[in-house]
Write a protein that holds these residues in place. Structure first.
Motif, mmCIF file in Angstrom:
data_model
loop_
_atom_site.group_PDB
_atom_site.id
_atom_site.type_symbol
_atom_site.label_atom_id
_atom_site.label_comp_id
_atom_site.label_asym_id
_atom_site.label_seq_id
_atom_site.Cartn_x
_atom_site.Cartn_y
_atom_site.Cartn_z
ATOM 1 N N ASP A 50 0.891 -1.155 0.000
ATOM 2 C CA ASP A 50 0.000 0.000 0.000
ATOM 3 C C ASP A 50 0.927 1.201 0.000
ATOM 4 O O ASP A 50 1.490 1.545 1.047
ATOM 5 C CB ASP A 50 -0.911 -0.006 1.219
ATOM 6 N N GLY A 51 1.147 1.767 -1.160
ATOM 7 C CA GLY A 51 2.171 2.793 -1.289
ATOM 8 C C GLY A 51 3.514 2.146 -1.065
ATOM 9 O O GLY A 51 3.861 1.149 -1.697
ATOM 10 N N GLU A 52 4.286 2.674 -0.124
ATOM 11 C CA GLU A 52 5.588 2.098 0.207
ATOM 12 C C GLU A 52 5.489 0.988 1.241
ATOM 13 O O GLU A 52 6.428 0.207 1.418
ATOM 14 C CB GLU A 52 6.520 3.197 0.728
ATOM 15 N N ALA A 53 4.367 0.906 1.944
ATOM 16 C CA ALA A 53 4.224 -0.054 3.045
ATOM 17 C C ALA A 53 3.921 -1.450 2.518
ATOM 18 O O ALA A 53 3.033 -1.643 1.689
ATOM 19 C CB ALA A 53 3.124 0.388 3.988
ATOM 20 N N LEU A 54 4.659 -2.428 3.035
ATOM 21 C CA LEU A 54 4.393 -3.823 2.730
ATOM 22 C C LEU A 54 3.285 -4.291 3.670
ATOM 23 O O LEU A 54 3.447 -4.248 4.887
ATOM 24 C CB LEU A 54 5.667 -4.643 2.937
ATOM 25 N N VAL A 55 2.150 -4.712 3.115
ATOM 26 C CA VAL A 55 1.001 -5.080 3.951
ATOM 27 C C VAL A 55 0.658 -6.563 3.885
ATOM 28 O O VAL A 55 -0.239 -7.022 4.590
ATOM 29 C CB VAL A 55 -0.234 -4.224 3.606
ATOM 30 N N GLY A 56 1.372 -7.315 3.045
ATOM 31 C CA GLY A 56 1.118 -8.745 2.972
ATOM 32 C C GLY A 56 2.228 -9.460 2.246
ATOM 33 O O GLY A 56 2.876 -8.883 1.366
ATOM 34 N N THR A 57 2.482 -10.713 2.639
ATOM 35 C CA THR A 57 3.494 -11.547 1.989
ATOM 36 C C THR A 57 3.056 -12.998 1.990
ATOM 37 O O THR A 57 2.245 -13.425 2.816
ATOM 38 C CB THR A 57 4.863 -11.491 2.697
ATOM 39 N N VAL A 58 3.654 -13.750 1.083
ATOM 40 C CA VAL A 58 3.541 -15.201 1.091
ATOM 41 C C VAL A 58 4.796 -15.764 0.437
ATOM 42 O O VAL A 58 5.259 -15.259 -0.576
ATOM 43 C CB VAL A 58 2.266 -15.708 0.381
ATOM 44 N N MET A 59 5.359 -16.795 1.065
ATOM 45 C CA MET A 59 6.468 -17.528 0.484
ATOM 46 C C MET A 59 5.871 -18.743 -0.199
ATOM 47 O O MET A 59 5.013 -19.431 0.384
ATOM 48 C CB MET A 59 7.451 -17.958 1.580
ATOM 49 N N VAL A 60 6.306 -19.022 -1.407
ATOM 50 C CA VAL A 60 5.762 -20.143 -2.163
ATOM 51 C C VAL A 60 6.906 -20.861 -2.867
ATOM 52 O O VAL A 60 7.872 -20.235 -3.294
ATOM 53 C CB VAL A 60 4.682 -19.662 -3.173
ATOM 54 N N GLY A 61 6.796 -22.181 -2.932
ATOM 55 C CA GLY A 61 7.825 -22.950 -3.605
ATOM 56 C C GLY A 61 7.351 -24.360 -3.888
ATOM 57 O O GLY A 61 6.250 -24.750 -3.497
ATOM 58 N N GLY A 62 8.170 -25.081 -4.592
ATOM 59 C CA GLY A 62 7.822 -26.448 -4.939
ATOM 60 C C GLY A 62 8.970 -27.387 -4.676
ATOM 61 O O GLY A 62 10.134 -27.008 -4.778
ATOM 62 N N ASP A 63 8.637 -28.618 -4.341
ATOM 63 C CA ASP A 63 9.656 -29.632 -4.082
ATOM 64 C C ASP A 63 9.793 -30.599 -5.254
ATOM 65 O O ASP A 63 10.419 -31.637 -5.140
ATOM 66 C CB ASP A 63 9.362 -30.380 -2.774
ATOM 67 N N GLY A 64 9.167 -30.264 -6.382
ATOM 68 C CA GLY A 64 9.183 -31.130 -7.555
ATOM 69 C C GLY A 64 7.930 -31.968 -7.688
ATOM 70 O O GLY A 64 7.599 -32.453 -8.765
ATOM 71 N N HIS A 65 7.211 -32.131 -6.604
ATOM 72 C CA HIS A 65 5.968 -32.914 -6.605
ATOM 73 C C HIS A 65 4.795 -32.099 -6.068
ATOM 74 O O HIS A 65 3.700 -32.146 -6.597
ATOM 75 C CB HIS A 65 6.153 -34.185 -5.764
ATOM 76 N N ARG A 66 5.043 -31.338 -5.000
ATOM 77 C CA ARG A 66 3.998 -30.554 -4.361
ATOM 78 C C ARG A 66 4.439 -29.104 -4.268
ATOM 79 O O ARG A 66 5.619 -28.812 -4.180
ATOM 80 C CB ARG A 66 3.748 -31.025 -2.935
ATOM 81 N N GLY A 67 3.451 -28.242 -4.205
ATOM 82 C CA GLY A 67 3.723 -26.853 -3.886
ATOM 83 C C GLY A 67 3.548 -26.636 -2.401
ATOM 84 O O GLY A 67 2.725 -27.291 -1.753
ATOM 85 N N TRP A 68 4.339 -25.723 -1.867
ATOM 86 C CA TRP A 68 4.287 -25.410 -0.445
ATOM 87 C C TRP A 68 4.114 -23.914 -0.262
ATOM 88 O O TRP A 68 4.671 -23.114 -1.005
ATOM 89 C CB TRP A 68 5.576 -25.847 0.251
ATOM 90 N N VAL A 69 3.344 -23.544 0.749
ATOM 91 C CA VAL A 69 3.135 -22.141 1.106
ATOM 92 C C VAL A 69 3.590 -21.952 2.541
ATOM 93 O O VAL A 69 3.290 -22.771 3.414
ATOM 94 C CB VAL A 69 1.640 -21.753 0.959
ATOM 95 N N TYR A 70 4.335 -20.870 2.754
ATOM 96 C CA TYR A 70 4.826 -20.518 4.083
ATOM 97 C C TYR A 70 4.638 -19.023 4.301
ATOM 98 O O TYR A 70 4.589 -18.244 3.346
ATOM 99 C CB TYR A 70 6.327 -20.820 4.216
ATOM 100 N N TYR A 71 4.618 -18.634 5.529
ATOM 101 C CA TYR A 71 4.656 -17.219 5.915
ATOM 102 C C TYR A 71 3.582 -16.364 5.231
ATOM 103 O O TYR A 71 3.857 -15.233 4.846
ATOM 104 C CB TYR A 71 6.033 -16.605 5.621
ATOM 105 N N LEU A 72 2.376 -16.886 5.081
ATOM 106 C CA LEU A 72 1.299 -16.018 4.599
ATOM 107 C C LEU A 72 1.006 -15.022 5.709
ATOM 108 O O LEU A 72 0.672 -15.405 6.829
ATOM 109 C CB LEU A 72 0.039 -16.809 4.270
ATOM 110 N N ALA A 73 1.162 -13.743 5.401
ATOM 111 C CA ALA A 73 1.009 -12.702 6.416
ATOM 112 C C ALA A 73 0.255 -11.523 5.835
ATOM 113 O O ALA A 73 0.569 -11.057 4.744
ATOM 114 C CB ALA A 73 2.383 -12.237 6.904
ATOM 115 N N ALA A 74 -0.736 -11.057 6.574
ATOM 116 C CA ALA A 74 -1.426 -9.802 6.243
ATOM 117 C C ALA A 74 -1.312 -8.902 7.458
ATOM 118 O O ALA A 74 -1.485 -9.349 8.595
ATOM 119 C CB ALA A 74 -2.892 -10.064 5.906
#
Length: 140
Positions: A50-74
């Motif tokens: 929101d402008g310069e402010a970071l108001v949300g994040t999500v880490m996403v990645g894959g291990d070759g078989h499944r996708g993983w989500v970490y650190y979803l933050a609002a």
């Protein structure tokens, strides 16, 4: 709501947001987690500003078989505005683009508010047990 790929310059703001959302633990180096996610081709960190402010994040990645989500933050003061929903949709899109057909993530069992959020998005508890141990500590 625009979701963008974050950069190394966003590390401090990202880790601060994770802390404000009670996602970090003293035994995990959140800065190292962030750097690892950006360093390889199989993961990234997405964010909402929101402008310069970071108001949300999500880490996403894959291990070759499944996708993983970490650190979803609002940002706790911005909950209910659709930030988490937009980030999960972006994470799912990233996983589809990387040919990963399944997404999974871990939520602490006591975090009932977040479990309710994910249930509203159509996620269901899986019939698995997650096992682990620290590799920087001696095995017993």
């Amino acid at each position: 709501m625009d979701v963008v790929t974050l950069t190394p310059a966003d590390a401090d703001a990202t880790v601060a947001l994770w802390g404000a959302c009670n996602l970090t633990r003293p035994w995990n180096d959140a800065h190292a987690d962030y750097a690892r996610a950006l360093a390889g081709p199989s993961s990234t960190v997405l964010g909402v500003r929101d402008g310069e402010a970071l108001v949300g994040t999500v880490m996403v990645g894959g291990d070759g078989h499944r996708g993983w989500v970490y650190y979803l933050a609002a940002d706790p003061g911005r909950r209910g505005e659709g930030i988490g929903r937009a980030l999960m949709a972006a994470a799912e899109g990233w996983l589809v683009a990387h040919d990963l057909p399944k997404v999974q993530f871990m939520v602490r069992t006591a975090n009932t508010e977040v479990l309710t959020f994910y249930a509203r998005l159509g996620y269901e508890e899986q019939d698995v047990v997650v096992l682990g141990r620290r590799l920087d500590a001696p095995a017993h």
